[in-house]
Motif scaffolding. Structure first.
Motif, PDB file in Angstrom:
ATOM      1  N   HIS A  59       9.378 -15.056 -34.653  1.00 17.79           N
ATOM      2  CA  HIS A  59      10.267 -15.847 -35.642  1.00 17.79           C
ATOM      3  C   HIS A  59      11.521 -15.242 -36.160  1.00 17.79           C
ATOM      4  O   HIS A  59      11.439 -13.907 -35.986  1.00 17.79           O
ATOM      5  CB  HIS A  59       9.530 -16.588 -36.511  1.00 17.79           C
ATOM      6  N   HIS A  61      12.418 -14.369 -39.417  1.00 14.30           N
ATOM      7  CA  HIS A  61      12.453 -13.773 -40.627  1.00 14.30           C
ATOM      8  C   HIS A  61      12.795 -12.238 -40.344  1.00 14.30           C
ATOM      9  O   HIS A  61      12.399 -11.596 -39.282  1.00 14.30           O
ATOM     10  CB  HIS A  61      11.297 -13.940 -41.057  1.00 14.30           C
ATOM     11  N   HIS A  64      11.191  -9.165 -38.807  1.00 12.65           N
ATOM     12  CA  HIS A  64      10.552  -9.428 -37.547  1.00 12.65           C
ATOM     13  C   HIS A  64      11.573  -9.075 -36.564  1.00 12.65           C
ATOM     14  O   HIS A  64      11.490  -9.059 -35.344  1.00 12.65           O
ATOM     15  CB  HIS A  64       9.857 -10.692 -37.173  1.00 12.65           C
ATOM     16  N   HIS A 134       3.950 -21.593 -41.224  1.00 15.23           N
ATOM     17  CA  HIS A 134       4.616 -20.759 -41.864  1.00 15.23           C
ATOM     18  C   HIS A 134       6.242 -21.364 -42.212  1.00 15.23           C
ATOM     19  O   HIS A 134       6.673 -22.651 -41.412  1.00 15.23           O
ATOM     20  CB  HIS A 134       5.266 -19.407 -40.543  1.00 15.23           C
ATOM     21  N   ASP A 155       3.315 -14.352 -38.025  1.00 11.10           N
ATOM     22  CA  ASP A 155       3.026 -14.856 -39.635  1.00 11.10           C
ATOM     23  C   ASP A 155       2.501 -16.095 -39.501  1.00 11.10           C
ATOM     24  O   ASP A 155       2.877 -16.999 -39.019  1.00 11.10           O
ATOM     25  CB  ASP A 155       4.418 -14.891 -40.400  1.00 11.10           C
TER      26      ASP A 155
END
Ligand SMILES: [Zn+2]
Ligand SMILES: [Zn+2]
Length: 245
Positions: A59, A61, A64, A134, A155
């Motif tokens: 993902h 974020h 990451h 998430h 996550d």
């Protein structure tokens, strides 16, 4: 297949360390799962950056993806110096295209959306996905090669569907952002106890706790997970490796 932890921190890395990043190697092929802050510097202790063929991004974020741009630049430079002709393939959740367009830099890097219902193959490792709870589109990743299975939750809030996805894995790498009794689900994450419960429900051989919090005593997370899971529990740290074969 071999997996190596590069970064174990949630949100941001502590000094000299990294947030989410794992190296997967199988039969001379290597790829990353996530490429968080500090990852490019840290991973060079464990592998040759020029040989990394792909990144699977769970993902968008920052903890990451923060070093994805640095990894792309390294490939631009390494190709210009004729140190590699390998193109970096960045596989991303198709819903999040806007967040990944900036990484396309042919011939150094290409971006490829994944359909989470498909099976991908990376150098003999089969990769499948499962959407997690998430705040943004995020996918748990299952790696299978030669009868061995490694699952990374990415996550995620606690969800028994993740246990089905991780069923009888040799290794479950679970995000552990909070301590027992805290409301991790409100933040889109899991507690130590939930990680242990997931591992027990899935019947995995070994559990690694990662995506660790910057508060409390992280050794306590291991003790708390062990209260709900009877198998082997390890706290992730840079360089921790499993050779699953
Ligand atoms: Zn994260
Ligand atoms: Zn996240």
């Amino acid at each position: 297949m071999k997996i190596t932890v590069v970064g174990r921190w949630g949100a941001f890395p502590e000094q000299g360390e990294a947030s989410a990043c794992y190296i997967v190697e199988h039969k001379g092929y290597s790829f990353l799962i996530d490429c968080g802050s500090g990852a490019l510097s840290t991973l060079q202790a464990y592998t040759d950056r020029r040989n990394i063929a792909a990144v699977i991004s769970t993902h968008h974020h920052f903890d990451h993806v923060a070093d994805l741009g640095a990894l792309v630049y390294s490939r631009v430079v390494d190709q210009a110096l004729n140190d590699t002709d390998q193109t970096l393939a960045i596989h991303y959740p198709e819903e999040s295209r806007l967040h990944y367009e900036q990484y396309e830099k042919e011939p150094a890097a290409v971006i490829i959306p994944y359909d989470p219902t498909e099976r991908l193959t990376f150098g003999g490792v089969t990769v499948t996905f499962q959407k997690t709870g998430h705040p943004v589109p995020c996918y748990a990743v299952k790696l299978e090669a030669e009868g061995r299975t490694i699952v990374f939750t990415a996550d995620a809030v606690y969800d028994e569907k993740l246990a089905a996805f991780a069923k009888r894995a040799d290794l479950l790498i679970a995000e552990c952002s909070f301590y027992a009794g805290q409301d991790a689900g409100a933040f889109g994450h899991m507690t130590s106890v939930e990680c242990g419960r997931l591992a027990a429900l899935a019947g995995v051989q070994e559990l690694w706790l990662t995506h660790l919090p910057h508060f409390g005593e992280v050794a306590e997370l291991k003790r708390e997970a062990e209260a709900t899971f009877g198998g082997s529990v390890k706290l992730a740290e840079a360089g921790l490796t499993m050779q699953a074969e």
